[in-house]
Scaffold this active site. Structure first.
Site, PDB file in Angstrom:
ATOM      1  N   GLY A  12       0.771  -1.232   0.000  1.00  0.00           N
ATOM      2  CA  GLY A  12       0.000   0.000   0.000  1.00  0.00           C
ATOM      3  C   GLY A  12       0.804   1.285   0.000  1.00  0.00           C
ATOM      4  O   GLY A  12       0.333   2.322   0.466  1.00  0.00           O
ATOM      5  N   ASN A  14       1.585   3.039  -2.636  1.00  0.00           N
ATOM      6  CA  ASN A  14       0.869   3.957  -3.545  1.00  0.00           C
ATOM      7  C   ASN A  14      -0.383   4.504  -2.864  1.00  0.00           C
ATOM      8  O   ASN A  14      -0.706   5.683  -3.006  1.00  0.00           O
ATOM      9  CB  ASN A  14       0.492   3.239  -4.843  1.00  0.00           C
ATOM     10  CG  ASN A  14       1.641   3.209  -5.830  1.00  0.00           C
ATOM     11  OD1 ASN A  14       1.929   4.209  -6.486  1.00  0.00           O
ATOM     12  ND2 ASN A  14       2.316   2.093  -5.918  1.00  0.00           N
ATOM     13  N   ILE A  93      -7.594 -10.142 -11.390  1.00  0.00           N
ATOM     14  CA  ILE A  93      -8.188  -9.658 -12.656  1.00  0.00           C
ATOM     15  C   ILE A  93      -9.503  -8.936 -12.334  1.00  0.00           C
ATOM     16  O   ILE A  93     -10.360  -9.486 -11.614  1.00  0.00           O
ATOM     17  CB  ILE A  93      -8.437 -10.843 -13.611  1.00  0.00           C
ATOM     18  CG1 ILE A  93      -7.087 -11.443 -13.996  1.00  0.00           C
ATOM     19  CG2 ILE A  93      -9.236 -10.387 -14.829  1.00  0.00           C
ATOM     20  CD1 ILE A  93      -7.122 -12.565 -14.964  1.00  0.00           C
ATOM     21  N   HIS A 110       1.086   1.084 -13.403  1.00  0.00           N
ATOM     22  CA  HIS A 110       1.913  -0.051 -13.823  1.00  0.00           C
ATOM     23  C   HIS A 110       3.380   0.380 -13.764  1.00  0.00           C
ATOM     24  O   HIS A 110       3.710   1.484 -14.229  1.00  0.00           O
ATOM     25  CB  HIS A 110       1.535  -0.500 -15.243  1.00  0.00           C
ATOM     26  CG  HIS A 110       2.339  -1.671 -15.717  1.00  0.00           C
ATOM     27  ND1 HIS A 110       2.103  -2.958 -15.268  1.00  0.00           N
ATOM     28  CD2 HIS A 110       3.403  -1.747 -16.548  1.00  0.00           C
ATOM     29  CE1 HIS A 110       2.984  -3.771 -15.823  1.00  0.00           C
ATOM     30  NE2 HIS A 110       3.783  -3.068 -16.604  1.00  0.00           N
ATOM     31  N   ASP A 151      -3.351  -4.093 -18.989  1.00  0.00           N
ATOM     32  CA  ASP A 151      -2.465  -2.922 -19.197  1.00  0.00           C
ATOM     33  C   ASP A 151      -2.638  -2.320 -20.598  1.00  0.00           C
ATOM     34  O   ASP A 151      -1.687  -1.780 -21.171  1.00  0.00           O
ATOM     35  CB  ASP A 151      -0.988  -3.313 -18.993  1.00  0.00           C
ATOM     36  CG  ASP A 151      -0.749  -3.944 -17.638  1.00  0.00           C
ATOM     37  OD1 ASP A 151       0.099  -4.858 -17.557  1.00  0.00           O
ATOM     38  OD2 ASP A 151      -1.435  -3.557 -16.671  1.00  0.00           O
ATOM     39  N   GLU A 181       5.992   6.325  -9.491  1.00  0.00           N
ATOM     40  CA  GLU A 181       4.637   5.897  -9.113  1.00  0.00           C
ATOM     41  C   GLU A 181       3.973   6.827  -8.107  1.00  0.00           C
ATOM     42  O   GLU A 181       2.817   7.265  -8.312  1.00  0.00           O
ATOM     43  CB  GLU A 181       4.688   4.487  -8.521  1.00  0.00           C
ATOM     44  CG  GLU A 181       5.154   3.444  -9.521  1.00  0.00           C
ATOM     45  CD  GLU A 181       5.191   2.068  -8.920  1.00  0.00           C
ATOM     46  OE1 GLU A 181       4.326   1.745  -8.096  1.00  0.00           O
ATOM     47  OE2 GLU A 181       6.082   1.284  -9.298  1.00  0.00           O
TER      48      GLU A 181
END
Ligand code: GRF
Length: 199
Positions: A12, A14, A93, A110, A151, A181
């Site tokens: 976590g 980000n 997914i 990504h 992506d 990021e």
């Protein structure tokens, strides 16, 4: 108010970058309605708790079928009626029914410069290992809209990061997080928040 749900699976960092920028109002008029994790053990849930943000785990192995998991995940997201869903290291997914319902309102971070080193099998350290094995001198991160592919959605932002002699995948991963990021993901959310709030 711009309501966002952040979906996670791991540490976590980000998410933390987003929390910090919402708190400091660098991302204005925005509320993190919930953090939804694919794992009960994700430290990202602890970060949510420390910041008074509702956190839930929707764990695939708790369900008999993928269809039941997908339905439960969509129902959990819907509870928080997000204007934006942010995938921040979410390793499951995304069900088609979620993509359909929230089309153009799901973004992902990504850890490479798409279209390089992305798609099936390119996640986490594997991305940085491939970058080093190829001998790249530059890598970086990408924020993109999420569609049915892996992506493959429209690119929103990218930031380049140098590869340095002697880099290991772990060292490179950390540099990509710190220098790319944690900068471009909050910036992308701010841009979407401003346009949502009509600014
Ligand atoms: C990040 O490297 C991100 O690029 C990838 O998953 C990782 C998540 O890390 N999608 P964290 O959970 O945000 O620390």
């Amino acid at each position: 108010m711009f309501n966002i749900v952040v979906m996670v699976s791991g540490g976590g960092t980000n998410l933390q970058a987003i929390i910090d920028k919402v708190k400091s109002k660098e991302i204005p008029d925005t509320n993190i309605s919930a953090v939804i994790s694919s794992s009960r053990k994700a430290y990202a849930l602890e970060r949510a708790k420390q910041n008074g943000i509702p956190g839930e785990a929707v764990v695939k192995k708790d369900f008999q079928t993928t269809e039941e998991f997908n339905k439960a995940l969509l129902a959990t997201i819907d509870k928080y009626s997000p204007d934006l869903i942010v995938l921040a290291g979410f390793l499951v997914i995304v069900p088609e029914e979620v993509i359909r319902k929230y089309r153009n309102r799901i973004i992902n971070i990504h850890p490479s410069l798409i279209p390089s080193f992305c798609g099936d099998g390119f996640y986490g350290l594997k991305v940085h290992e491939a970058v080093l094995n190829r001998g790249c001198k530059v890598t970086g991160a990408t924020v993109h809209f999420v569609d049915e592919g892996t992506d493959t959605g429209p690119i929103i932002a990218q930031k380049a990061v140098s590869v340095q002699d002697g880099d290991t995948p772990e060292v490179l991963q950390k540099r990509v997080m710190e220098e790319a990021e944690w900068i471009i993901l909050p910036e992308a959310i701010k841009k979407l928040a401003l346009s949502h709030n009509g600014k």
